[in-house]
Write an enzyme that holds these catalytic residues in place. Structure first.
Site, PDB file in Angstrom:
ATOM      1  CG  ASN A  51      -2.156  -0.832   0.788  1.00  0.00           C
ATOM      2  OD1 ASN A  51      -2.948  -0.583   0.132  1.00  0.00           O
ATOM      3  ND2 ASN A  51      -2.374  -2.151   1.466  1.00  0.00           N
ATOM      4  CG  HIS A  84      33.082   0.512  13.301  1.00  0.00           C
ATOM      5  ND1 HIS A  84      32.316   0.716  12.073  1.00  0.00           N
ATOM      6  CD2 HIS A  84      34.158   0.957  12.870  1.00  0.00           C
ATOM      7  CE1 HIS A  84      33.074   0.316  11.035  1.00  0.00           C
ATOM      8  NE2 HIS A  84      34.385   0.774  11.372  1.00  0.00           N
ATOM      9  CB  ALA A 128      -1.296   0.048  13.130  1.00  0.00           C
ATOM     10  NE  ARG A 134      11.878 -10.624  20.350  1.00  0.00           N
ATOM     11  CZ  ARG A 134      11.251 -11.859  20.551  1.00  0.00           C
ATOM     12  NH1 ARG A 134      11.615 -12.722  19.693  1.00  0.00           N
ATOM     13  NH2 ARG A 134      10.065 -11.758  21.304  1.00  0.00           N
TER      14      ARG A 134
END
Length: 340
Positions: A51, A84, A128, A134
């Site tokens: 969408n 880093h 939503a 993860r």
């Protein structure tokens, strides 16, 4: 850009690097969607709806499985800038990507964000505005920032993923146990006391616990945090780690044997190829892959379970394992092959 049949792609879609984009059949892509592979790829399966104003960055590779619905304003980012080195601007440091996979039949609610390295199991729904940091197993409803599991979509006496697709001693129906014991017996026949073994897709560690005494060292990995937590509780002295099979966090040639029982059928074909490549990489020269997966009997056979993404014919299985020598595919879907 390669696209299938009956696709509806808005003229106001922004598509970069068209050679790195594949779109399947019956796909709808609405106004304002941005496809940006950035040297990686974006692969969209069949019957997918994306969408308005969703942005997809594909440096590490993005795979969107069949029948997925992506709400408006979502972000799918298979990349991360490095930071880093404090003495250099972040904009000048390496942009890296591991990859994102939506296994199929997923629904991403409006303005949800999927970050690099995530795999969403088949049928998992994202609320939503959620931020998914993860991986999650199949059939879950997840929500929040960071996203967490709210509930399972289909837990019933007739079909529970954890006991129908992943053997749990004492919970899975006894009818499944002979098949699990066959895999233990098959794996044990190849192990020696000197072996360092990696078990890819170890689940709650039932098979791992049986095979561990037969070798020098044994590591089990699974993308499910819940499964690894259960494995660690059952076998506290063993080494279990949360890890994607497509991105094994081990050095080259680290293991003499790799076990991969009943994993490939739960992966997309791209994931399966990545997994086999990773297994090949972490195996020592002369090391052995020991595995099993259901064999499709005919060209038109459907997967025998909702949880199975793709089942291979014997010819197809031989093709993805072609890098191994002395390859053998046995009855019941067992296979083994040695790294040259």
């Amino acid at each position: 850009m390669k696209s299938g049949r009956n696709c509806q792609v808005s003229s106001k879609t922004i598509i970069m690097e068209t050679s790195n984009i594949y779109i399947g059949d019956n796909v709808i892509i609405r106004e304002g969607v941005v496809f940006r592979p950035e040297g990686g790829f974006i692969w969209v399966g069949n019957n997918v709806v994306i969408n308005h104003y969703t942005v997809i960055h594909g440096k590490g590779g993005v795979e969107i499985g069949d029948w997925t619905i992506i709400g408006p304003g979502c972000g799918i980012f298979a990349q991360n800038p490095s930071f880093h080195d404090f003495d250099r601007p972040i904009a000048l440091q390496e942009n890296i990507g591991v990859g994102i996979t939506l296994m199929g039949d997923n629904w991403l609610g409006a303005r949800s964000v999927i970050l690099d390295g995530v795999t969403l199991g088949k049928g998992t729904v994202v609320g939503a505005g959620s931020v998914v940091t993860r991986s999650f197993p199949m059939g879950k409803v997840i929500c929040g920032n960071p996203a967490r599991i709210l509930k399972s979509r289909r837990d019933s006496d007739q079909w529970i993923f954890e006991t129908s697709e992943r053997y749990i001693d004492g919970k899975t129906p006894e009818a499944y146990k002979p098949y699990v014991e066959m895999r233990i017996k098959f794996g044990a026949a190849f192990l020696t006391p000197k072996d360092v073994v990696l078990d890819v897709g170890c689940g709650d560690g039932y098979v791992s616990g049986k095979l561990r005494p037969m070798c020098a060292y044994y590591i089990g990995v699974d993308y499910s945090e819940e499964a690894i937590q259960a494995a660690s509780q059952k076998h506290p002295a063993m080494d279990f780690r949360v890890m994607s099979c497509t991105d094994l966090k081990f050095g080259d040639e680290a293991f003499s044997k790799v076990i991969c029982f009943e994993v490939l059928e739960h992966l997309t074909r791209l994931q399966a190829k990545k997994t086999i490549n990773e297994i090949f990489r972490v195996l020592k020269k002369g090391g052995l892959l020991i595995g099993s997966t259901p064999i499709r009997k005919t060209a038109r056979s459907s997967p025998r379970s909702y949880a199975h993404i793709y089942e291979y014919s014997e010819v197809e299985l031989a093709e993805i394992l072609a890098g191994f020598r002395d390859l053998k595919i046995f009855s019941e879907g067992f296979f083994c092959g040695r790294k040259p």
